[in-house]
Design a protein around this motif. Structure first.
Motif, PDB file in Angstrom:
ATOM      1  N   HIS A   1       0.683  -1.145   0.003  1.00  0.00           N
ATOM      2  CA  HIS A   1       0.056   0.073  -0.010  1.00  0.00           C
ATOM      3  C   HIS A   1       0.926   1.380   0.040  1.00  0.00           C
ATOM      4  CE1 HIS A   1      -3.332   2.732   1.151  1.00  0.00           C
ATOM      5  NE2 HIS A   1      -2.408   3.069   2.177  1.00  0.00           N
ATOM      6  N   LEU A   2       1.745   1.160   0.833  1.00  0.00           N
ATOM      7  CA  LEU A   2       2.672   2.415   0.873  1.00  0.00           C
ATOM      8  C   LEU A   2       3.558   2.759  -0.453  1.00  0.00           C
ATOM      9  CD1 LEU A   2       4.333   1.921   4.487  1.00  0.00           C
ATOM     10  CD2 LEU A   2       2.553   3.593   3.772  1.00  0.00           C
ATOM     11  N   LEU A   3       3.987   1.434  -1.081  1.00  0.00           N
ATOM     12  CA  LEU A   3       4.746   1.557  -2.135  1.00  0.00           C
ATOM     13  C   LEU A   3       3.931   2.111  -3.378  1.00  0.00           C
ATOM     14  CD1 LEU A   3       6.636  -1.817  -2.086  1.00  0.00           C
ATOM     15  CD2 LEU A   3       7.624   0.314  -2.096  1.00  0.00           C
TER      16      LEU A   3
ATOM     17  N   GLU B   1       8.125   7.701  -3.153  1.00  0.00           N
ATOM     18  CA  GLU B   1       9.178   8.004  -3.892  1.00  0.00           C
ATOM     19  C   GLU B   1      10.138   8.694  -2.827  1.00  0.00           C
ATOM     20  OE1 GLU B   1       7.873  10.108  -7.292  1.00  0.00           O
ATOM     21  OE2 GLU B   1       8.139   8.593  -8.371  1.00  0.00           O
ATOM     22  N   GLU B   2       9.705   9.514  -1.858  1.00  0.00           N
ATOM     23  CA  GLU B   2      10.308  10.239  -0.828  1.00  0.00           C
ATOM     24  C   GLU B   2      10.955   9.241   0.519  1.00  0.00           C
ATOM     25  OE1 GLU B   2       7.738  13.408   0.089  1.00  0.00           O
ATOM     26  OE2 GLU B   2       7.377  13.887  -2.048  1.00  0.00           O
ATOM     27  N   LYS B   3      10.263   7.928   0.491  1.00  0.00           N
ATOM     28  CA  LYS B   3      10.539   7.205   1.736  1.00  0.00           C
ATOM     29  C   LYS B   3      11.733   6.217   1.151  1.00  0.00           C
ATOM     30  CE  LYS B   3       6.950   6.915   5.055  1.00  0.00           C
ATOM     31  NZ  LYS B   3       5.914   6.056   5.473  1.00  0.00           N
ATOM     32  N   ASN B   4      12.587   5.554   1.945  1.00  0.00           N
ATOM     33  CA  ASN B   4      13.210   4.607   1.634  1.00  0.00           C
ATOM     34  C   ASN B   4      12.585   3.371   1.885  1.00  0.00           C
ATOM     35  OD1 ASN B   4      15.136   2.528   2.273  1.00  0.00           O
ATOM     36  ND2 ASN B   4      16.650   3.953   2.597  1.00  0.00           N
ATOM     37  N   ILE B   5      12.515   2.392   1.171  1.00  0.00           N
ATOM     38  CA  ILE B   5      11.753   0.917   0.969  1.00  0.00           C
ATOM     39  C   ILE B   5      12.081   0.492   2.327  1.00  0.00           C
ATOM     40  CG2 ILE B   5      11.315  -1.149   0.217  1.00  0.00           C
ATOM     41  CD1 ILE B   5      11.773   0.147  -2.563  1.00  0.00           C
ATOM     42  N   ILE B   6      13.196   0.142   2.863  1.00  0.00           N
ATOM     43  CA  ILE B   6      13.638  -0.237   4.098  1.00  0.00           C
ATOM     44  C   ILE B   6      12.927   0.220   5.521  1.00  0.00           C
ATOM     45  CG2 ILE B   6      15.777   0.625   4.657  1.00  0.00           C
ATOM     46  CD1 ILE B   6      14.752  -3.044   5.355  1.00  0.00           C
ATOM     47  N   ASP B   7      12.827   1.769   5.250  1.00  0.00           N
ATOM     48  CA  ASP B   7      12.059   2.330   6.409  1.00  0.00           C
ATOM     49  C   ASP B   7      10.583   1.904   6.311  1.00  0.00           C
ATOM     50  OD1 ASP B   7      14.235   3.696   7.169  1.00  0.00           O
ATOM     51  OD2 ASP B   7      13.874   5.428   5.960  1.00  0.00           O
ATOM     52  N   MET B   8      10.102   1.836   5.288  1.00  0.00           N
ATOM     53  CA  MET B   8       8.719   1.457   5.136  1.00  0.00           C
ATOM     54  C   MET B   8       8.470  -0.159   5.947  1.00  0.00           C
ATOM     55  SD  MET B   8       7.535   2.170   1.263  1.00  0.00           S
ATOM     56  CE  MET B   8       8.043   3.684   0.348  1.00  0.00           C
TER      57      MET B   8
ATOM     58  N   PHE C   1       8.682  -5.146  10.254  1.00  0.00           N
ATOM     59  CA  PHE C   1       9.735  -6.141  10.314  1.00  0.00           C
ATOM     60  C   PHE C   1      10.945  -5.622  10.874  1.00  0.00           C
ATOM     61  CE2 PHE C   1       7.253  -7.024   6.371  1.00  0.00           C
ATOM     62  CZ  PHE C   1       7.266  -8.337   6.167  1.00  0.00           C
ATOM     63  N   ASN C   2      11.801  -6.614  11.246  1.00  0.00           N
ATOM     64  CA  ASN C   2      12.840  -6.572  12.149  1.00  0.00           C
ATOM     65  C   ASN C   2      14.218  -6.325  11.433  1.00  0.00           C
ATOM     66  OD1 ASN C   2      11.631  -6.462  14.931  1.00  0.00           O
ATOM     67  ND2 ASN C   2      11.604  -8.688  14.644  1.00  0.00           N
ATOM     68  N   SER C   3      14.309  -6.895  10.119  1.00  0.00           N
ATOM     69  CA  SER C   3      15.414  -6.777   9.580  1.00  0.00           C
ATOM     70  C   SER C   3      15.049  -6.746   7.945  1.00  0.00           C
ATOM     71  CB  SER C   3      16.290  -8.228   9.693  1.00  0.00           C
ATOM     72  OG  SER C   3      15.665  -9.154   8.938  1.00  0.00           O
ATOM     73  N   LYS C   4      16.200  -6.143   7.373  1.00  0.00           N
ATOM     74  CA  LYS C   4      15.952  -6.180   5.686  1.00  0.00           C
ATOM     75  C   LYS C   4      15.919  -7.256   5.065  1.00  0.00           C
ATOM     76  CE  LYS C   4      18.437  -3.819   1.872  1.00  0.00           C
ATOM     77  NZ  LYS C   4      19.609  -3.132   1.364  1.00  0.00           N
ATOM     78  N   SER C   5      16.813  -8.295   5.522  1.00  0.00           N
ATOM     79  CA  SER C   5      16.866  -9.600   4.791  1.00  0.00           C
ATOM     80  C   SER C   5      15.237 -10.269   5.070  1.00  0.00           C
ATOM     81  CB  SER C   5      17.962 -10.506   5.272  1.00  0.00           C
ATOM     82  OG  SER C   5      17.797 -10.620   6.749  1.00  0.00           O
ATOM     83  N   ALA C   6      14.973 -10.196   6.135  1.00  0.00           N
ATOM     84  CA  ALA C   6      13.462 -10.825   6.413  1.00  0.00           C
ATOM     85  C   ALA C   6      12.631 -10.236   5.546  1.00  0.00           C
ATOM     86  CB  ALA C   6      13.261 -10.817   7.849  1.00  0.00           C
ATOM     87  N   PHE C   7      12.361  -8.993   5.558  1.00  0.00           N
ATOM     88  CA  PHE C   7      11.664  -8.194   4.739  1.00  0.00           C
ATOM     89  C   PHE C   7      11.731  -8.576   3.163  1.00  0.00           C
ATOM     90  CE2 PHE C   7      10.991  -4.607   1.871  1.00  0.00           C
ATOM     91  CZ  PHE C   7       9.624  -4.561   1.817  1.00  0.00           C
ATOM     92  N   ASN C   8      12.846  -8.674   2.659  1.00  0.00           N
ATOM     93  CA  ASN C   8      13.253  -8.598   1.452  1.00  0.00           C
ATOM     94  C   ASN C   8      12.781 -10.325   0.963  1.00  0.00           C
ATOM     95  OD1 ASN C   8      14.069  -6.312   0.324  1.00  0.00           O
ATOM     96  ND2 ASN C   8      16.217  -6.640   1.033  1.00  0.00           N
TER      97      ASN C   8
END
Length: 121
Positions: free
Chosen positions: A70-72, A78-85, A91-98
């Protein structure tokens, strides 16, 4: 558990967590969610496992992924970093999210954003 009971619990489960966004808590567990929905933990587990054919963590990830999707889609993304979303969604980590995002959608978050970003106007 009777079918009608499952339906009532499923409706409560699908409505309340998404409306109140309690799924965004990075420390949310089944016991906390059961308390929020107003049922014993074992019943919540039964509903998720049998009624939805999922595990608690798979279901939690799906809510979080839907929130990030929804955020994407929003122009402001476009102004937000995807990992911040991802962190905002719980989510607790970038790898778990991806990993979860790719498994759930079949594409990376960047690919999804590129395909689904709504034009401003």
């Amino acid at each position: 558990m009777k079918v009608q009971c499952y339906e009532i619990i499923l409706k409560a489960f699908h409505t309340r967590p998404f409306q109140e966004k309690i799924f965004k808590s990075p420390t949310l567990n089944a016991a906390q969610l059961a308390k929020e929905v107003g049922i014993p933990t074992y019943q919540l587990s039964q509903v998720i496992n049998i009624g939805l054919g999922s595990s608690f963590f798979e279901l939690l990830s799906s809510y979080r992924i839907e929130y990030v999707k929804h955020l994407l889609k929003q122009k402001t993304s476009e102004e937000k970093n995807i990992i911040d979303m991802a962190y905002e969604a719980g989510f607790n980590s970038k790898s778990a999210f991806n990993t979860a995002f790719k498994r759930y959608t079949g594409m990376t978050p960047s690919q999804y954003q590129e395909e689904h970003l709504q034009p401003s106007g």
